[in-house]
Structures are given as structure tokens and as C-alpha cells.
Design a protein around this motif. Sequence first.
Motif, short mmCIF file in Angstrom:
data_model
loop_
_atom_site.label_atom_id
_atom_site.label_comp_id
_atom_site.label_asym_id
_atom_site.label_seq_id
_atom_site.Cartn_x
_atom_site.Cartn_y
_atom_site.Cartn_z
N HIS A 283 69.28 -0.60 5.64
CA HIS A 283 68.72 -0.51 4.24
C HIS A 283 68.02 -1.58 3.81
CE1 HIS A 283 70.73 3.44 3.48
NE2 HIS A 283 71.59 3.00 4.34
N ALA A 284 67.61 -2.56 4.34
CA ALA A 284 66.88 -3.94 4.02
C ALA A 284 65.55 -3.51 4.11
CB ALA A 284 67.52 -5.36 4.76
N PRO A 285 64.61 -4.04 3.09
CA PRO A 285 63.36 -3.96 3.22
C PRO A 285 62.80 -5.05 4.29
CG PRO A 285 63.77 -3.83 0.88
CD PRO A 285 65.03 -4.07 1.61
N ALA A 286 61.72 -4.73 4.82
CA ALA A 286 61.19 -5.66 6.17
C ALA A 286 59.64 -5.46 6.04
CB ALA A 286 61.58 -5.17 7.25
N ALA A 287 59.20 -6.63 5.50
CA ALA A 287 57.54 -6.70 5.32
C ALA A 287 57.02 -6.59 6.81
CB ALA A 287 57.46 -8.06 4.89
N THR A 288 55.90 -5.67 6.78
CA THR A 288 55.33 -5.15 8.08
C THR A 288 53.82 -5.12 7.88
OG1 THR A 288 57.31 -3.74 8.32
CG2 THR A 288 55.43 -3.27 9.73
N ILE A 289 53.13 -5.33 9.13
CA ILE A 289 51.85 -5.01 9.02
C ILE A 289 51.52 -4.45 10.43
CG2 ILE A 289 51.15 -7.52 9.84
CD1 ILE A 289 48.62 -7.19 8.46
N ARG A 290 50.53 -3.67 10.59
CA ARG A 290 50.25 -2.92 11.84
C ARG A 290 48.73 -2.53 12.09
NH1 ARG A 290 51.41 3.06 10.97
NH2 ARG A 290 49.44 3.33 9.59
N PHE A 291 48.48 -2.43 13.21
CA PHE A 291 47.07 -1.87 13.73
C PHE A 291 47.57 -1.15 14.88
CE2 PHE A 291 47.48 -6.04 15.65
CZ PHE A 291 46.79 -5.68 16.89
N MET A 292 46.45 -0.36 15.43
CA MET A 292 46.97 0.79 16.53
C MET A 292 46.60 -0.24 17.74
SD MET A 292 46.10 4.73 16.25
CE MET A 292 47.23 5.81 16.73
N GLY A 293 46.94 -1.28 18.19
CA GLY A 293 46.65 -2.31 19.08
C GLY A 293 46.60 -1.70 20.69
N GLY A 294 47.65 -0.82 20.86
CA GLY A 294 47.62 -0.13 22.22
C GLY A 294 46.31 0.75 22.44
N ARG A 295 46.20 1.71 21.29
CA ARG A 295 45.20 2.59 21.42
C ARG A 295 43.73 1.98 21.55
NH1 ARG A 295 44.76 7.62 19.18
NH2 ARG A 295 46.98 7.72 20.35
N GLU A 296 43.68 0.84 20.69
CA GLU A 296 42.40 0.26 20.43
C GLU A 296 42.17 -0.79 21.81
OE1 GLU A 296 40.94 -1.29 16.59
OE2 GLU A 296 42.90 -1.68 16.17
N TYR A 297 43.25 -0.97 22.52
CA TYR A 297 42.83 -1.89 23.81
C TYR A 297 42.37 -0.53 25.08
CZ TYR A 297 43.28 -3.91 28.41
OH TYR A 297 43.09 -4.31 29.53
N ASP A 298 42.82 0.35 24.74
CA ASP A 298 42.62 1.44 25.89
C ASP A 298 40.87 1.85 25.51
OD1 ASP A 298 45.17 1.56 26.93
OD2 ASP A 298 45.66 3.41 25.80
N VAL A 299 40.53 2.04 24.26
CA VAL A 299 39.46 2.45 23.92
C VAL A 299 38.33 1.25 24.08
CG1 VAL A 299 37.71 3.10 22.04
CG2 VAL A 299 40.00 4.17 22.32
N ALA A 300 38.74 0.07 23.81
CA ALA A 300 37.69 -1.14 23.76
C ALA A 300 37.61 -1.33 25.37
CB ALA A 300 38.12 -2.13 23.17
N SER A 301 38.60 -1.36 25.95
CA SER A 301 38.43 -1.74 27.55
C SER A 301 38.09 -0.53 28.21
CB SER A 301 39.79 -2.04 28.01
OG SER A 301 40.69 -0.87 28.10
N ASP A 302 37.76 0.45 27.90
CA ASP A 302 37.21 1.83 28.59
C ASP A 302 38.35 2.19 29.67
OD1 ASP A 302 35.62 3.92 29.19
OD2 ASP A 302 34.43 2.76 30.64
N GLY A 303 39.70 2.18 29.23
CA GLY A 303 40.55 2.28 30.15
C GLY A 303 41.16 1.62 31.27
N TRP A 304 40.71 0.37 31.07
CA TRP A 304 41.22 -0.61 32.14
C TRP A 304 42.69 -0.78 32.02
CZ3 TRP A 304 37.85 -3.07 35.79
CH2 TRP A 304 38.40 -4.26 36.17
N THR A 305 43.17 -0.80 33.52
CA THR A 305 44.52 -0.64 33.65
C THR A 305 45.13 -1.92 35.01
OG1 THR A 305 44.51 1.06 35.49
CG2 THR A 305 45.10 1.68 33.28
N LYS A 306 44.03 -2.71 35.21
CA LYS A 306 44.35 -3.75 36.33
C LYS A 306 44.44 -5.07 35.62
CE LYS A 306 41.05 -1.33 39.47
NZ LYS A 306 39.66 -1.49 40.20
N PRO A 307 44.98 -6.17 36.43
CA PRO A 307 45.01 -7.33 35.70
C PRO A 307 43.83 -7.84 35.33
CG PRO A 307 46.36 -7.25 37.72
CD PRO A 307 45.40 -5.91 37.71
#
Length: 469
Positions: A283-307
Motif C-alpha cells: 500500500h505504499a505509493p511509489a514514484a514511477t516513470i515509463r515508456f514502451m521501451g521493449g515495443r519501441e526497440y522492436d519497431v526501431a530495430s525492425d525486429g532485430w533479435t541478434k547480438p
Amino acid sequence: MSAHQPIAVFDLGKTNSKLFVIDGNGTVLAERRTKPIWLDDGDLRVLDDGTLFAWMESELARAVETHGIRHVTFSAHGCTFALIGDNALRHPILDYEQEPPADIAARIDLFIPSFAETFSPRLPLGFNYGRHVLWLADRDPEMLEETDAILAYPQFWSWRFSSKAVSEVSYLGCHSHLWAPLADDFSSLVDAKGWRAKMPSFAVAGSHLGIYPVTLGSGEHVDVAVHNGVHDSNSSLFYYRSLGFEDFTLISTGTWVIIFNQACPLEALDQRRDMLANVTVDHAPAATIRFMGGREYDVASDGWTKPISVAAIEAVIFKGSFALPSFAPGGPFRHSEGRFAGPAVSGEERAAVALLYVTLMTDLSLDLIHSENAIVIDGGLVKAELYAPMLAALRNQTVFTSSNPEGSAFGAAALVLRQAGLQPFLNETEEVRPALINGLDAYRREWRRRVEAMHSQAPDGAVSKEMMR
């Protein structure tokens, strides 16, 4: 239960749903995966909950037979709910990535409480799931009247297996518009719409709710204890607290990059930046910030999955190729559309630009959330080998990662064990060695200059100058 008795955890993500069998030593004895199916149902997109439930039943039976499972719990992604009436779903579970029609949005948005009450910014689509409840109520008022319980997503699955409907605070407190953190109570929206009676009584995450009978191939019946589920990122936060971390910033990564820093005062939260107060399992408030980083990486990288190599990172830094926000809804730059700037890149170099983008977005978000303490990185981006080292190179803070990136599943298991007074998991996090990347600091300064220039034209105004270090 004993500390050595394995627990089945269904970790239900938007893109991937997983089963982990975790023993008291923190060993993953088994892991299974499936992809939830989202269907078009008229003008709505909804979950095929029947197919997912069949998979869960089958995998739980396998875990009981193979590993002697006697306890099951749930960790689930945010922004999702179920309406229950007459012991059944009253409406298919909505995909949160859909926007109500403009005329309906204009009506329902009038009921949204203030940020000062809920610390929940007005977000698009169904990122505030109270908004989607309002949408369904507007579409079919009679259906809401006949609803007995409004259940958060993990509580839907706890109910499906135990037949007991409960509420749980970490999920209700996750930018739903339904919870007032400082009052530690439902928001004015709940009372204004007469929904309080539809909110079941609270149960602590991890608490025992009931029994689910499993029939084995031999015909033997085994009773499995069903435990109350939890919001996935809050589960990760609990897990690292249970390992002994106290004053720290958690970066929980997956489809979303969600950053918690309880040392950040709530008055520093800027709703225009997708900053909000989550609520912990206690029940404790926790300051948070967020962005859709995993989705954005997939889009920006054009689905790159290699190292991605250091050489590729340094090559795009030298070229001056940038990715600028945002490649998915929400986040600190929600009015900006993602784009590339500088020389064109492809293949591994495009992926390198995408990884730099997610790293720099994380770095900026850490500044916005006033992060100056130790950092723990959990989740899928731990597997991107250069993400944590590059972030460590940019921050004057100690950065840790876990050899086990499944903090949400382990947190759910730890919550079950806490109910029995057990805390068997060991802290196996490791300090990250900063990467040595030529030109990284200068690249970061130029990236921040560019996002300041583009964002100053947006309705929300510019990033503050102190963010431009």
C-alpha cells in the motif's frame, strides 16, 4: 508449505504468457511459453481467454505430475480487467491498445479524477483501465449493472482457478484512475459511478484463496492451493526488496520500461511525462516513470533479435545516426512521432541506433524521476548485452543486474512464501561494469539537444534545462 516446495507461477504478459516452476532455492525447474491470442470481435479487440485457460490448465497438470506442484499464483501485465457476473465473464477481456471512439471519449473523460487525487495521468487507449470500464459502461449500461465484480487481470485468473473474487492494491493502484494512493482508498470515480459494491474485498498478493483440483493422467486427483495474483512490475519491486535492496531505483523491462524510485517525492511527478504513482503490494505509493521501451526497440530495430556489437554502436555514433521519440504510445514524449535522423542505417547498425535510443530514453527517465540511488535492472533488456553497461557508463550510480531476469515471476513466488513466513531466495545480482564506448557522452548530449528542440514544439512544452546536462 516448506521453503523447498516448488511453486507454479503464471507470468502473463501482453505478448508472451509463461509458466515458471520455481523451487525454494530460486531454481527454475521448468519454463513453458505461449502467446495470448487477441481476436477481433466486431469493433473491439479482445482476449481469447478460453484458449489461454486451456493452456494454463494443461501446463499446471504437467507441473503437478512432473514436479509435485501444490501451489499456483499469477503475475500479470497492467491495464487489463474483467467483468464478472453470474460466475462468468460478462464481456470479453479488452485489449488495452484500442482507443474509444471520439464521441464516447468526450463523454467518459469528463468522469476522470484529477491527477492530484489518483497520481494517474490521463493516458491514451486503455492505459488507464478505469477509462475502458467507462467505455464498456457507456456502450452497454445494463451489462455494468448486472456485473457482480470488476476484477483486475491477475485477480481474474486467481478467480478462474479458485472461484473466489478479490481485489489487490498493487494492480488497482497502477494508473487505473480507480485508486487514490494518499487516501489508500478507491477514487472518486468509483463512487461517482456506483462501482464500490462491485469491487470485491481485498486480499494480500500471495495470500491463499482456494483450491483447484487437478486430475492427473493416472486418474488421481490433486488439490493445488491457489494464491492471489499481483501486478508484474510491482512484483519485481517486491522481489528485490525481499533480497535486501532498500533505497534503490528499479528498472523493470519488457514490453514496457517501468522505472520505480520511492525516493522521488510525489510532488516531483509530471503527468505530462507519463510519470505517476504506482502502489506497492504493501500500500505504499511509489514514484514511477515509463515508456514502451521493449515495443519501441522492436519497431526501431525492425525486429532485430541478434547480438549488437560495440563496433556497430561506435559506427553509428561516428556517423551521427539517431532515433528520436516516440515509436509507441505513451512515455515522456507522447506527442512526438518516432523518426530517424542523420545518415540512414540498416541491419545491425539500425539495431544499434535502436538500442542507443532505448538506453538514452532510460537515462533521461532516470533524471526525471530524480534517481540518484543504486539502480537494479530486471527483465528482458538484461539480455541485450550492451543495454546495462551503456546505461552504467552514463550514470554516476551503481548499476546491478540479475542473472535471473524474471523478477516478476520470482516476486510472485516470494509473495506466496512470505505468507508462510519464508524468505529463502538469495541476492544473486551483480554490479555492472560500465561499457567503454567511444563518443557515447557526446552522442548523448546531441541526442538530448535534439529531443529538446523537437519537444519544445509539443503541447506539453520542453524538457527542463536541468535535463539537458
